[in-house]
Motif scaffolding. Structure first.
Motif, PDB file in Angstrom:
ATOM      1  N   UNK A  18       1.078  -1.142  -0.114  1.00 24.83           N
ATOM      2  CA  UNK A  18       0.015  -0.015   0.149  1.00 24.83           C
ATOM      3  C   UNK A  18       0.810   1.298   0.044  1.00 24.83           C
ATOM      4  N   UNK A  19       0.297   2.254  -0.544  1.00 19.57           N
ATOM      5  CA  UNK A  19       1.051   3.580  -0.561  1.00 19.57           C
ATOM      6  C   UNK A  19       0.264   4.551   0.139  1.00 19.57           C
ATOM      7  N   UNK A  20       0.688   5.221   1.418  1.00 21.51           N
ATOM      8  CA  UNK A  20       0.011   6.229   2.085  1.00 21.51           C
ATOM      9  C   UNK A  20       0.327   7.509   1.586  1.00 21.51           C
ATOM     10  N   UNK A  21      -0.477   8.402   1.525  1.00 25.02           N
ATOM     11  CA  UNK A  21      -0.044   9.887   1.196  1.00 25.02           C
ATOM     12  C   UNK A  21      -0.467  10.860   2.260  1.00 25.02           C
ATOM     13  N   UNK A  22      -0.219  11.927   2.537  1.00 23.90           N
ATOM     14  CA  UNK A  22      -0.297  12.844   3.473  1.00 23.90           C
ATOM     15  C   UNK A  22      -0.162  14.330   2.899  1.00 23.90           C
ATOM     16  N   UNK A  23      -1.498  14.864   2.555  1.00 21.70           N
ATOM     17  CA  UNK A  23      -1.410  16.162   1.998  1.00 21.70           C
ATOM     18  C   UNK A  23      -1.234  17.345   3.054  1.00 21.70           C
ATOM     19  N   UNK A  24      -0.464  18.162   2.781  1.00 20.54           N
ATOM     20  CA  UNK A  24      -0.292  19.218   3.888  1.00 20.54           C
ATOM     21  C   UNK A  24      -0.720  20.476   3.283  1.00 20.54           C
ATOM     22  N   UNK A  25      -1.063  21.275   4.306  1.00 19.32           N
ATOM     23  CA  UNK A  25      -1.366  22.920   3.913  1.00 19.32           C
ATOM     24  C   UNK A  25      -1.399  23.529   5.078  1.00 19.32           C
ATOM     25  N   UNK A  26      -1.400  24.792   4.744  1.00 21.09           N
ATOM     26  CA  UNK A  26      -1.397  25.898   5.992  1.00 21.09           C
ATOM     27  C   UNK A  26       0.023  26.376   6.662  1.00 21.09           C
ATOM     28  N   UNK A  27       0.950  25.777   6.132  1.00 15.11           N
ATOM     29  CA  UNK A  27       2.426  26.006   6.756  1.00 15.11           C
ATOM     30  C   UNK A  27       3.585  25.666   5.398  1.00 15.11           C
ATOM     31  N   UNK A  28       4.698  26.137   5.644  1.00 11.21           N
ATOM     32  CA  UNK A  28       5.786  25.884   4.552  1.00 11.21           C
ATOM     33  C   UNK A  28       6.276  24.397   4.826  1.00 11.21           C
ATOM     34  N   UNK A  29       5.616  23.633   3.889  1.00 10.36           N
ATOM     35  CA  UNK A  29       6.107  22.377   4.139  1.00 10.36           C
ATOM     36  C   UNK A  29       7.278  21.882   3.984  1.00 10.36           C
ATOM     37  N   UNK A  30       8.237  22.379   3.013  1.00 12.51           N
ATOM     38  CA  UNK A  30       9.500  22.191   2.826  1.00 12.51           C
ATOM     39  C   UNK A  30      10.538  22.689   4.115  1.00 12.51           C
ATOM     40  N   UNK A  31       9.993  23.244   5.026  1.00 12.70           N
ATOM     41  CA  UNK A  31      10.854  23.918   6.190  1.00 12.70           C
ATOM     42  C   UNK A  31      10.720  22.843   7.284  1.00 12.70           C
TER      43      UNK A  31
END
Length: 121
Positions: A18-31
């Motif tokens: 299985x491949x899980x994903x986590x979509x992030x928002x509301x902050x600077x993900x790359x930091x």
């Protein structure tokens, strides 16, 4: 506001993937470093894997090393967990978590709602 939304869970057979994903928002993900953790029925929370903010380093729990692979796409603000050779003991609710630093400190300030993974024949 910060949001972490997991997806990709489901039912898999032993030995499957299985491949899980986590979509992030509301902050600077790359930091920020990110991690996956899981909670099996009747058990405590178990840290599974973590990755540095730039993806340069990854860490795994002994229970999943060699079977799971964590990765991230900073352009898409998404964290992934590729799970291979699944075992029944991998059955759990899987969470993604935002670390408070670029490196893995396990000082998490935000968590997703979780996605259920069930491994059964």
């Amino acid at each position: 506001q910060v949001q972490l939304v997991e997806s990709g869970g489901g039912l898999a057979q032993p030995g499957g993937s299985l491949r899980l994903s986590c979509a992030a928002s509301g902050f600077t993900f790359s930091s920020y470093a990110m991690s996956w953790a899981r909670q099996a029925p009747g058990k405590g929370l178990e840290w599974v894997s973590g990755i540095y903010s730039d993806g340069s380093d990854t860490y795994y729990a002994d229970s999943v090393r060699g079977r799971f692979t964590i990765s991230r796409d900073n352009a898409k603000n998404t964290l992934y967990l590729q799970m291979n050779s699944l075992k029944p003991e991998d059955t759990a609710l899987y969470y993604c978590a935002k670390d408070g630093r670029k490196t893995i400190s396990r000082d998490y300030d935000y968590w997703g709602q979780g996605t259920q993974v069930t491994v059964s024949s």
